[in-house]
Design an enzyme around this catalytic site. Sequence first.
Site, PDB file in Angstrom:
ATOM      1  N   ALA A  66      -6.271   5.191   7.507  1.00  0.00           N
ATOM      2  CA  ALA A  66      -5.275   4.171   7.803  1.00  0.00           C
ATOM      3  C   ALA A  66      -3.925   4.629   7.266  1.00  0.00           C
ATOM      4  O   ALA A  66      -3.834   5.633   6.546  1.00  0.00           O
ATOM      5  CB  ALA A  66      -5.691   2.848   7.175  1.00  0.00           C
ATOM      6  N   ALA A  67      -2.883   3.888   7.579  1.00  0.00           N
ATOM      7  CA  ALA A  67      -1.535   4.308   7.209  1.00  0.00           C
ATOM      8  C   ALA A  67      -1.328   4.371   5.701  1.00  0.00           C
ATOM      9  O   ALA A  67      -0.398   5.018   5.229  1.00  0.00           O
ATOM     10  CB  ALA A  67      -0.511   3.364   7.841  1.00  0.00           C
ATOM     11  N   CYS A  68      -2.178   3.717   4.916  1.00  0.00           N
ATOM     12  CA  CYS A  68      -2.030   3.724   3.463  1.00  0.00           C
ATOM     13  C   CYS A  68      -2.848   4.825   2.795  1.00  0.00           C
ATOM     14  O   CYS A  68      -2.807   4.980   1.570  1.00  0.00           O
ATOM     15  CB  CYS A  68      -2.438   2.376   2.896  1.00  0.00           C
ATOM     16  SG  CYS A  68      -4.146   1.918   3.286  1.00  0.00           S
ATOM     17  N   ASP A  69      -3.595   5.596   3.567  1.00  0.00           N
ATOM     18  CA  ASP A  69      -4.477   6.609   3.000  1.00  0.00           C
ATOM     19  C   ASP A  69      -3.776   7.965   2.881  1.00  0.00           C
ATOM     20  O   ASP A  69      -2.791   8.238   3.557  1.00  0.00           O
ATOM     21  CB  ASP A  69      -5.721   6.766   3.879  1.00  0.00           C
ATOM     22  CG  ASP A  69      -6.581   5.514   3.889  1.00  0.00           C
ATOM     23  OD1 ASP A  69      -6.650   4.833   2.853  1.00  0.00           O
ATOM     24  OD2 ASP A  69      -7.168   5.211   4.937  1.00  0.00           O
ATOM     25  N   TYR A  96       0.832  -1.197   0.000  1.00  0.00           N
ATOM     26  CA  TYR A  96       0.000   0.000   0.000  1.00  0.00           C
ATOM     27  C   TYR A  96       0.872   1.254   0.000  1.00  0.00           C
ATOM     28  O   TYR A  96       0.688   2.172  -0.799  1.00  0.00           O
ATOM     29  CB  TYR A  96      -0.873   0.034   1.251  1.00  0.00           C
ATOM     30  CG  TYR A  96      -2.187  -0.687   1.174  1.00  0.00           C
ATOM     31  CD1 TYR A  96      -3.126  -0.381   0.196  1.00  0.00           C
ATOM     32  CD2 TYR A  96      -2.522  -1.644   2.111  1.00  0.00           C
ATOM     33  CE1 TYR A  96      -4.346  -1.022   0.149  1.00  0.00           C
ATOM     34  CE2 TYR A  96      -3.743  -2.308   2.081  1.00  0.00           C
ATOM     35  CZ  TYR A  96      -4.646  -1.985   1.097  1.00  0.00           C
ATOM     36  OH  TYR A  96      -5.852  -2.626   1.061  1.00  0.00           O
TER      37      TYR A  96
END
Length: 265
Positions: free
Chosen positions: A150-153, A113
Site C-alpha cells: 500500500a502507499a504507506c509501505d 502513515y
Amino acid sequence: MNQRNWRLILDGAASGARNMARDEALWHAVSRGEVAPTLRFYAWEPHCLSLGRLQRDLPLAVQQLQSGARHDFACVRRPTGGRAVWHADEITYALALPLEILPETARGVNAAYEWLSRGFLRGLQSVDLPVELSPHNAKSRGTNCFEASAACDFVVEGRKLIGAAQCRNERALLQHGSILRSIDRARWSELAGGAMENAVSLEEISPTPRSIARWQQILACGFEREFGVRFEVEAWSEGEACHSAALEAKYASSQWNFEAKIAPD
C-alpha cells in the site's frame, strides 16, 4: 512537533496476547496524556500469527484452528487494522502519539502513515538501503499482509519490506509495523495464506549483517533526525503495567481473536 522528548521502550519477547495488551495499554496511556509519545520495539515468543482488527477473511490455517484442528502456532488479533502477519524473524514496533502532534496536513489516516514513515525511511536510507515508499496502493483481496504493498509501505524495487497498520481514537493513534529480517516463505504461505514473491527482507538487501538491537537503533535514530525529537529509554509506568495485565485475558480469548466483536476499551 511540540513535544521533543519521547519514550523509547525496548522490550524482550512475549506472547501475542501480552504484546497486544501492552500496546493497547500504551495507546490509552498516551491518549490520556499520562505518558509521552512512545516508540516500542519488541519480539514474539512463541512466534505468532496476528490478524487485523477488522479482518473477516481468515487464512485457512486459522479456519482450521477454529474448527478444533491440532496446530503448532499461536494466534492473536491486533487492535490495529490490516491483514495477517507471521511474526518470526522481524523487527516489530508500536508507535503511540497524540493526534495533536501531527501536522495539520498529516492528520488523516493515509497522510499520517506517510508522514510517520519518513522517520523510519530516513533510518534505513542512512545505511544505504535502497528503500522507498510504495508509489501506489495495490490492494490485495488475500489474507496475507505482505502479498501487496500500500502507499504507506516500504518497498525495494517493488517488493514489500515493511507493513504497517493503525487504529485511533479522538485523541491518539497506535501504529504497528513489521520489518522482515528474513523470510521463511513456505511458513508464511502456510499460515498467512498467499504467496511471498512480492516481499523482501533485510537479510536479502543489506550487505552488512546486523543484530536486532542495531536495527532498532538505526530506525530510532532516523526518526530523531527526521523530526527533531529525542528518545529516552524508559520502562513501563505503573498504570500501564496494571492496565496491560488486565487486558491480557482479552487478547488470549477466542471471542476476541476469532469473532472480533469486542471493541478496544
